[in-house]
Design an enzyme around this catalytic site. Structure first.
Site, PDB file in Angstrom:
ATOM      1  N   TYR A  37      -8.086  -9.828   4.613  1.00  0.00           N
ATOM      2  CA  TYR A  37      -8.815  -9.504   3.385  1.00  0.00           C
ATOM      3  C   TYR A  37      -9.896 -10.548   3.091  1.00  0.00           C
ATOM      4  CZ  TYR A  37      -5.977  -5.645   1.540  1.00  0.00           C
ATOM      5  OH  TYR A  37      -5.377  -4.422   1.324  1.00  0.00           O
ATOM      6  N   ASP A  48       4.728  -1.588  13.360  1.00  0.00           N
ATOM      7  CA  ASP A  48       4.792  -0.151  13.691  1.00  0.00           C
ATOM      8  C   ASP A  48       6.238   0.341  13.610  1.00  0.00           C
ATOM      9  OD1 ASP A  48       5.199  -1.874  15.841  1.00  0.00           O
ATOM     10  OD2 ASP A  48       4.216  -0.609  17.331  1.00  0.00           O
ATOM     11  N   ASP A  61       0.127  -4.315   2.095  1.00  0.00           N
ATOM     12  CA  ASP A  61      -0.611  -3.268   1.373  1.00  0.00           C
ATOM     13  C   ASP A  61      -0.174  -1.898   1.888  1.00  0.00           C
ATOM     14  OD1 ASP A  61      -2.627  -2.122  -0.281  1.00  0.00           O
ATOM     15  OD2 ASP A  61      -3.872  -1.865   1.496  1.00  0.00           O
ATOM     16  N   ASP A 108       2.576   1.138  -0.062  1.00  0.00           N
ATOM     17  CA  ASP A 108       2.247   2.536  -0.373  1.00  0.00           C
ATOM     18  C   ASP A 108       3.210   3.470   0.353  1.00  0.00           C
ATOM     19  OD1 ASP A 108       0.002   1.701  -1.835  1.00  0.00           O
ATOM     20  OD2 ASP A 108      -1.236   3.334  -1.082  1.00  0.00           O
TER      21      ASP A 108
END
Ligand code: IPM
Ligand code: MG
Length: 372
Positions: free
Chosen positions: A142, A221, A245, A249
């Site tokens: 980021y 993964d 992040d 979600d």
């Protein structure tokens, strides 16, 4: 207790869900005799619209001079498809995290029994899921150097991490594991990424100081798959900024709606509370967005200042609203869904006077604009 709280509602549904959080905070202040001094400021697209900067100086100053920050959401489609935009709303939150040194983003996830059927995942898989993600928040890809070639045919993002950045959040995650089920899972991509190998070696080293914690290591993964196949195996998940992040979600699918997930972002001198969902522009102004993630963020705020009884009162009231189906369309796809403001009114009234609000609920149809 007296607390100065900076309120940054932001964009999209941010202001309407933040309003419900504030109602609830005021109810707690009234019931338990606390004084919350609330001051609002602009951030994100609304701040760009008003002065060109997604994080105006006065907003940053207000945050620095407050005990805590309550954040709504940022983002607006009008800035999304414009690669030429000089500044984007998201820069507001990214700079705020960096400026305030908010390095640990803590995202708890649990399953609410009355909502268990709302999840697209089978009940027997998600029942009793209860884990927390410790996401590194002020480093990694980021914030690494970025390049975009003039012709637009190549770009790079770098992902820098230092041992010190890994250690400070890893210590928090180990401590959290000790107070929970004593299991920590580091999620990385150590088969490919150098930064992940740094994370692994630091966590292995620090694990020696926390012998009571069982540590395991998963590639991201594989973790993404296991979170949905067998979420109960997780207790504390520690991971970097980008993986955290994405996984948070993904995890929200387990609870039935992203509108339920709250978070704490912690630094050495500042603390910010925000729902993990975004600004959801299509829902803006409809009074139908789920305010629970913000209201539960208020509970995390109260916990942070050791007001545990108050935090429990907020959580109990929120759970009652779920139990009574006083919920927004994301988790209540019937004509009798409750509006954003109705959920906020119910929860704050329930905190102040359970009996009288339950009486009203029994006597008033919930599809109306307000039950109060
Ligand atoms: C989040 C959001 C932000 C992030 C965006 C709005 C920049 O997705 O808090 O999870 O990527 O960190
Ligand atoms: Mg996100």
């Amino acid at each position: 207790m007296k607390l100065k709280i900076a309120v940054l509602p932001g964009d999209g549904i941010g202001p309407e869900v933040t309003d419900q959080g504030l109602k609830v905070l005021k109810a707690i202040g009234q019931k338990y005799g606390h004084q919350f001094d609330l001051k609002s400021a602009l951030v994100g697209a609304c701040a760009i619209d008003s002065g060109g900067d997604p994080l105006p100086e006065e907003t940053l100053e207000l945050c620095k001079n407050s005990d805590a920050i309550l954040f709504g959401a940022i983002g607006d489609p009008k800035y999304e498809n414009s690669p030429d935009a000089k500044t984007r709303p998201e820069e507001g939150i990214l700079r705020l995290r960096k400026e305030l040194g908010l390095y640990a983003n803590i995202r708890p996830l649990k399953v609410y029994q009355p909502l268990i059927h709302k999840s697209p995942i089978k009940e027997k898989v998600i029942k009793n899921t209860d884990f927390v993600i410790y996401r590194e928040l002020s480093g990694g890809i980021y914030y690494g150097d970025k390049t975009e070639s003039q012709g637009g045919d190549s770009a790079t993002d770098s992902c820098p991490y230092t041992a010190a950045e890994v250690d400070r959040i890893a210590h928090l995650a180990f401590k959290a594991a000790i107070s929970r089920r004593k299991k920590l899972t580091l999620v990385d991509k150590a088969n490919v990424l150098a930064t992940s190998r740094l994370w692994r070696s630091r966590v292995k080293e620090l694990a020696k100081s926390y012998p009571e914690v069982t540590v395991d290591y998963l590639y991201v993964d594989n973790a993404a798959m296991k979170i949905l196949l067998n979420p109960r195996q997780f207790d504390v998940i520690l991971t970097d900024n980008m993986f955290g992040d994405i996984l948070s979600d993904e995890s929200s699918v387990i609870s039935g709606s992203i509108g339920l997930l709250a978070s704490t972002s912690l630094g050495d001198d500042s603390v910010l509370f925000e729902p993990i969902h975004g600004s959801f522009p299509d829902m803006k102004g409809k009074d139908q967005a789920n305010p629970l993630a913000t209201i539960l963020s208020v509970a995390l705020l109260l916990d942070h200042f050791k007001l545990h009884e108050e935090a429990d009162a907020v959580r109990n009231a929120a759970e009652k609203s779920i139990e009574l189906n006083i919920t927004t369309p994301d988790i209540n796809a019937t004509k009798k869904f409750a509006r954003t403001t109705v959920v906020g009114d119910f929860i704050s009234e329930y905190i102040i006077d359970k009996k009288s609000v339950l009486y009203k609920v029994e006597n008033i149809s919930l599809g109306q604009s307000t039950i109060i």
